[in-house]
Design a protein around this motif. Structure first.
Motif, PDB file in Angstrom:
ATOM      1  N   LEU A 162       4.759  -8.792 -11.275  1.00 60.45           N
ATOM      2  CA  LEU A 162       3.779  -8.501 -10.159  1.00 60.45           C
ATOM      3  C   LEU A 162       3.718  -9.197  -8.978  1.00 60.45           C
ATOM      4  O   LEU A 162       3.596  -8.928  -7.961  1.00 60.45           O
ATOM      5  CB  LEU A 162       2.280  -7.897 -10.741  1.00 60.45           C
ATOM      6  CG  LEU A 162       1.179  -7.699  -9.832  1.00 60.45           C
ATOM      7  CD1 LEU A 162       1.622  -6.596  -8.973  1.00 60.45           C
ATOM      8  CD2 LEU A 162       0.124  -7.479 -10.430  1.00 60.45           C
ATOM      9  N   LEU A 163       3.667 -10.576  -9.253  1.00 63.72           N
ATOM     10  CA  LEU A 163       3.571 -11.529  -8.277  1.00 63.72           C
ATOM     11  C   LEU A 163       4.860 -11.618  -7.416  1.00 63.72           C
ATOM     12  O   LEU A 163       4.975 -11.571  -6.119  1.00 63.72           O
ATOM     13  CB  LEU A 163       3.494 -13.060  -8.775  1.00 63.72           C
ATOM     14  CG  LEU A 163       3.497 -13.991  -7.776  1.00 63.72           C
ATOM     15  CD1 LEU A 163       2.368 -14.026  -6.926  1.00 63.72           C
ATOM     16  CD2 LEU A 163       3.370 -15.572  -8.470  1.00 63.72           C
ATOM     17  N   VAL A 164       6.234 -11.437  -7.940  1.00 66.61           N
ATOM     18  CA  VAL A 164       7.289 -11.321  -7.141  1.00 66.61           C
ATOM     19  C   VAL A 164       7.090  -9.884  -6.404  1.00 66.61           C
ATOM     20  O   VAL A 164       7.775 -10.054  -5.409  1.00 66.61           O
ATOM     21  CB  VAL A 164       8.542 -11.478  -8.145  1.00 66.61           C
ATOM     22  CG1 VAL A 164       9.799 -11.142  -7.316  1.00 66.61           C
ATOM     23  CG2 VAL A 164       8.729 -12.695  -8.998  1.00 66.61           C
ATOM     24  N   LEU A 165       6.908  -9.008  -6.934  1.00 61.57           N
ATOM     25  CA  LEU A 165       6.866  -7.743  -6.224  1.00 61.57           C
ATOM     26  C   LEU A 165       5.938  -7.868  -5.108  1.00 61.57           C
ATOM     27  O   LEU A 165       6.014  -7.343  -3.912  1.00 61.57           O
ATOM     28  CB  LEU A 165       6.180  -6.628  -7.097  1.00 61.57           C
ATOM     29  CG  LEU A 165       6.105  -5.026  -6.408  1.00 61.57           C
ATOM     30  CD1 LEU A 165       7.335  -4.688  -6.021  1.00 61.57           C
ATOM     31  CD2 LEU A 165       5.577  -4.248  -7.698  1.00 61.57           C
ATOM     32  N   LEU A 166       4.742  -8.319  -5.090  1.00 62.17           N
ATOM     33  CA  LEU A 166       3.739  -8.782  -4.175  1.00 62.17           C
ATOM     34  C   LEU A 166       4.421  -9.475  -3.029  1.00 62.17           C
ATOM     35  O   LEU A 166       4.408  -9.099  -1.699  1.00 62.17           O
ATOM     36  CB  LEU A 166       2.649  -9.553  -4.687  1.00 62.17           C
ATOM     37  CG  LEU A 166       1.549  -9.695  -3.720  1.00 62.17           C
ATOM     38  CD1 LEU A 166       0.763  -8.346  -3.139  1.00 62.17           C
ATOM     39  CD2 LEU A 166       0.217 -10.331  -4.714  1.00 62.17           C
ATOM     40  N   PHE A 167       5.094 -10.645  -3.358  1.00 63.75           N
ATOM     41  CA  PHE A 167       5.746 -11.472  -2.307  1.00 63.75           C
ATOM     42  C   PHE A 167       6.930 -10.466  -1.557  1.00 63.75           C
ATOM     43  O   PHE A 167       7.145 -10.655  -0.325  1.00 63.75           O
ATOM     44  CB  PHE A 167       6.591 -12.668  -3.177  1.00 63.75           C
ATOM     45  CG  PHE A 167       5.698 -13.656  -3.271  1.00 63.75           C
ATOM     46  CD1 PHE A 167       4.508 -13.768  -2.745  1.00 63.75           C
ATOM     47  CD2 PHE A 167       6.068 -14.580  -4.343  1.00 63.75           C
ATOM     48  CE1 PHE A 167       3.600 -14.871  -2.985  1.00 63.75           C
ATOM     49  CE2 PHE A 167       5.321 -15.490  -4.683  1.00 63.75           C
ATOM     50  CZ  PHE A 167       4.212 -15.742  -4.290  1.00 63.75           C
ATOM     51  N   TRP A 168       7.699  -9.559  -2.432  1.00 64.72           N
ATOM     52  CA  TRP A 168       8.890  -8.716  -1.841  1.00 64.72           C
ATOM     53  C   TRP A 168       8.119  -7.752  -0.774  1.00 64.72           C
ATOM     54  O   TRP A 168       8.656  -7.603   0.327  1.00 64.72           O
ATOM     55  CB  TRP A 168       9.288  -8.026  -2.990  1.00 64.72           C
ATOM     56  CG  TRP A 168      10.883  -7.452  -2.458  1.00 64.72           C
ATOM     57  CD1 TRP A 168      11.840  -8.082  -2.410  1.00 64.72           C
ATOM     58  CD2 TRP A 168      11.041  -6.215  -1.902  1.00 64.72           C
ATOM     59  NE1 TRP A 168      13.084  -7.349  -1.810  1.00 64.72           N
ATOM     60  CE2 TRP A 168      12.433  -6.222  -1.345  1.00 64.72           C
ATOM     61  CE3 TRP A 168      10.295  -5.343  -1.668  1.00 64.72           C
ATOM     62  CZ2 TRP A 168      13.227  -5.181  -0.903  1.00 64.72           C
ATOM     63  CZ3 TRP A 168      10.816  -3.900  -0.852  1.00 64.72           C
ATOM     64  CH2 TRP A 168      12.200  -4.054  -0.765  1.00 64.72           C
ATOM     65  N   ILE A 201       0.360  -3.750  -6.185  1.00 63.84           N
ATOM     66  CA  ILE A 201      -0.540  -3.404  -7.586  1.00 63.84           C
ATOM     67  C   ILE A 201      -0.443  -2.143  -7.815  1.00 63.84           C
ATOM     68  O   ILE A 201      -0.390  -1.627  -9.298  1.00 63.84           O
ATOM     69  CB  ILE A 201      -1.828  -3.862  -7.324  1.00 63.84           C
ATOM     70  CG1 ILE A 201      -1.885  -5.668  -6.972  1.00 63.84           C
ATOM     71  CG2 ILE A 201      -2.831  -3.734  -8.612  1.00 63.84           C
ATOM     72  CD1 ILE A 201      -3.205  -6.209  -6.882  1.00 63.84           C
ATOM     73  N   GLY A 202      -0.553  -1.155  -7.149  1.00 66.83           N
ATOM     74  CA  GLY A 202      -0.457   0.206  -7.428  1.00 66.83           C
ATOM     75  C   GLY A 202       0.742   0.602  -8.185  1.00 66.83           C
ATOM     76  O   GLY A 202       0.654   1.633  -9.002  1.00 66.83           O
ATOM     77  N   LEU A 203       1.856   0.446  -7.516  1.00 64.89           N
ATOM     78  CA  LEU A 203       3.136   0.708  -8.062  1.00 64.89           C
ATOM     79  C   LEU A 203       3.263  -0.022  -9.341  1.00 64.89           C
ATOM     80  O   LEU A 203       4.003   0.544 -10.241  1.00 64.89           O
ATOM     81  CB  LEU A 203       4.435   0.389  -6.924  1.00 64.89           C
ATOM     82  CG  LEU A 203       4.505   0.987  -5.831  1.00 64.89           C
ATOM     83  CD1 LEU A 203       5.384   0.075  -4.896  1.00 64.89           C
ATOM     84  CD2 LEU A 203       4.942   2.224  -5.996  1.00 64.89           C
ATOM     85  N   ASN A 204       3.036  -1.103  -9.597  1.00 56.00           N
ATOM     86  CA  ASN A 204       3.028  -1.911 -10.979  1.00 56.00           C
ATOM     87  C   ASN A 204       2.413  -1.450 -12.180  1.00 56.00           C
ATOM     88  O   ASN A 204       2.786  -0.960 -12.992  1.00 56.00           O
ATOM     89  CB  ASN A 204       2.820  -3.431 -10.744  1.00 56.00           C
ATOM     90  CG  ASN A 204       3.000  -4.270 -12.002  1.00 56.00           C
ATOM     91  OD1 ASN A 204       2.139  -4.406 -12.721  1.00 56.00           O
ATOM     92  ND2 ASN A 204       4.485  -4.334 -12.391  1.00 56.00           N
ATOM     93  N   ILE A 205       1.084  -1.049 -11.709  1.00 56.39           N
ATOM     94  CA  ILE A 205       0.183  -0.546 -12.552  1.00 56.39           C
ATOM     95  C   ILE A 205       0.270   0.929 -12.969  1.00 56.39           C
ATOM     96  O   ILE A 205       0.212   1.351 -13.970  1.00 56.39           O
ATOM     97  CB  ILE A 205      -1.399  -0.896 -12.147  1.00 56.39           C
ATOM     98  CG1 ILE A 205      -1.553  -2.376 -12.005  1.00 56.39           C
ATOM     99  CG2 ILE A 205      -2.386  -0.368 -13.217  1.00 56.39           C
ATOM    100  CD1 ILE A 205      -1.629  -3.181 -13.411  1.00 56.39           C
ATOM    101  N   GLY A 206       0.637   1.576 -12.039  1.00 60.89           N
ATOM    102  CA  GLY A 206       1.104   2.892 -11.953  1.00 60.89           C
ATOM    103  C   GLY A 206       2.312   3.349 -12.862  1.00 60.89           C
ATOM    104  O   GLY A 206       2.060   4.175 -13.631  1.00 60.89           O
ATOM    105  N   ALA A 207       3.126   2.291 -13.229  1.00 61.38           N
ATOM    106  CA  ALA A 207       4.038   2.472 -14.074  1.00 61.38           C
ATOM    107  C   ALA A 207       3.756   2.413 -15.464  1.00 61.38           C
ATOM    108  O   ALA A 207       4.103   3.105 -16.299  1.00 61.38           O
ATOM    109  CB  ALA A 207       5.288   1.321 -13.767  1.00 61.38           C
ATOM    110  N   TYR A 208       2.913   1.552 -15.774  1.00 62.53           N
ATOM    111  CA  TYR A 208       2.462   1.521 -17.028  1.00 62.53           C
ATOM    112  C   TYR A 208       1.413   2.453 -17.357  1.00 62.53           C
ATOM    113  O   TYR A 208       1.259   3.094 -18.491  1.00 62.53           O
ATOM    114  CB  TYR A 208       1.354   0.182 -17.152  1.00 62.53           C
ATOM    115  CG  TYR A 208       2.285  -1.182 -17.269  1.00 62.53           C
ATOM    116  CD1 TYR A 208       2.887  -1.618 -18.559  1.00 62.53           C
ATOM    117  CD2 TYR A 208       2.387  -1.922 -15.992  1.00 62.53           C
ATOM    118  CE1 TYR A 208       3.619  -2.673 -18.524  1.00 62.53           C
ATOM    119  CE2 TYR A 208       3.115  -2.845 -16.174  1.00 62.53           C
ATOM    120  CZ  TYR A 208       3.746  -3.470 -17.306  1.00 62.53           C
ATOM    121  OH  TYR A 208       4.401  -4.601 -17.354  1.00 62.53           O
TER     122      TYR A 208
END
Length: 216
Positions: free
Chosen positions: A64-70, A92-99
Motif C-alpha cells: 500500500l505504501l508503494v502504491l501510494l507513492f506511485w 487506499i480504495g484500490l488496495n482495500i477494494g481488492a481484499y
C-alpha cells in the motif's frame, strides 16, 4: 503538571478531520470496487472474470505504501497529477477494494446451492435470484469481515503521512517536533484516538450484523 503541548491539540483536531475524510471516501471507493470485482469474478463470461481477477491479484500483491507513492509521485510523470487527498483515497480504495472483492465472492459462493434451486423453482430470473435471495443472505456473511477490513483501512490512513498529507499522524509528528520530551503523551493520545475510531467502526458493524441476522 504543566503540559504545554496540550495547546497544540487543535492541530490534532484538524488532522482528525483529514483522517475521517480520507477514511470515508476511501471506504466508499473500496466498497464499490469490492462489490463490482466480487460479482465480476462470478460472471459467466471469461473476459470479465479475467479482468476482475487481474485487478484483485495485482492490488492485493502491491504494498500500500508503494502504491501510494506511485499514485502521488509517479503519475505526474505520465501527465496525471492528483491532489494529496485524491491520491490517498484512490490508493487506499484500490488496495482495500481488492481484499473486499474476495469477501464478496466467497460470501456469495457460501450460500447453499438449494437457495439457487429454490429461486429457479419460483421461476425467478438470475438477476432476481441474486437480488432477492442470494445477496440478502450473503450480506450478513460479509459484515464481520468487512468490519475488520474497514478497521484496517482506517489504520492504513496513517500512511498518508509519507506524502505529507496533514492527517492525525502528520499533526502528531509536528507536535512531537515542538515538544520532544512529551513524546509518550503525544503518541499515547494518538493511540487512544485510533482506538476510539476503530471501536466506532466495530460497534456500527456489530449493530448492522444484528439487524441483518434478526431473521435467523
Amino acid at each position: 503538571m504543566n503540559a504545554p503541548w496540550l495547546e497544540s491539540l487543535p492541530l490534532l483536531a484538524d488532522g482528525l478531520l483529514i483522517t475521517l475524510q480520507v477514511t470515508l471516501l476511501a471506504s466508499l471507493v473500496a466498497l464499490l470496487l469490492a462489490a463490482a470485482a466480487g460479482l465480476a469474478r462470478l460472471s459467466r463470461y471469461a473476459i470479465i472474470r479475467g479482468i476482475a481477477t487481474g485487478y484483485v491479484e495485482l492490488f492485493r500483491s502491491c504494498s500500500l505504501l508503494v502504491l501510494l507513492f506511485w499514485v502521488y509521485f509517479a503519475l505526474p510523470f505520465l501527465g496525471i497529477e492528483l491532489s494529496k487527498v485524491t491520491a490517498a483515497v484512490l490508493a487506499i480504495g484500490l488496495n482495500i477494494g481488492a481484499y473486499g472483492a474476495e469477501i464478496v465472492r466467497s460470501s456469495i459462493k457460501a450460500i447453499p446451492s438449494g437457495q439457487h434451486e429454490a429461486g429457479i423453482a419460483l421461476n425467478l430470473s438470475p438477476n432476481e435470484r441474486m437480488l432477492r435471495i442470494i445477496l440478502p443472505q450473503a450480506a450478513a456473511r460479509m459484515l464481520p469481515p468487512f468490519g475488520n477490513l474497514l478497521i484496517e483501512l482506517l489504520k492504513s490512513t496513517s500512511l498518508v503521512y509519507f506524502i505529507t498529507l496533514s492527517d492525525l499522524t502528520y499533526e502528531a509528528m509536528v507536535i512531537r517536533n515542538n515538544y520532544y520530551t512529551w513524546t509518550p503523551q503525544i503518541f499515547g493520545s494518538l493511540l487512544i484516538i485510533y482506538f476510539i475510531l476503530s471501536s466506532c467502526v466495530f460497534v456500527t458493524f456489530r449493530l448492522l450484523e444484528r439487524k441483518l441476522t434478526a431473521w435467523r
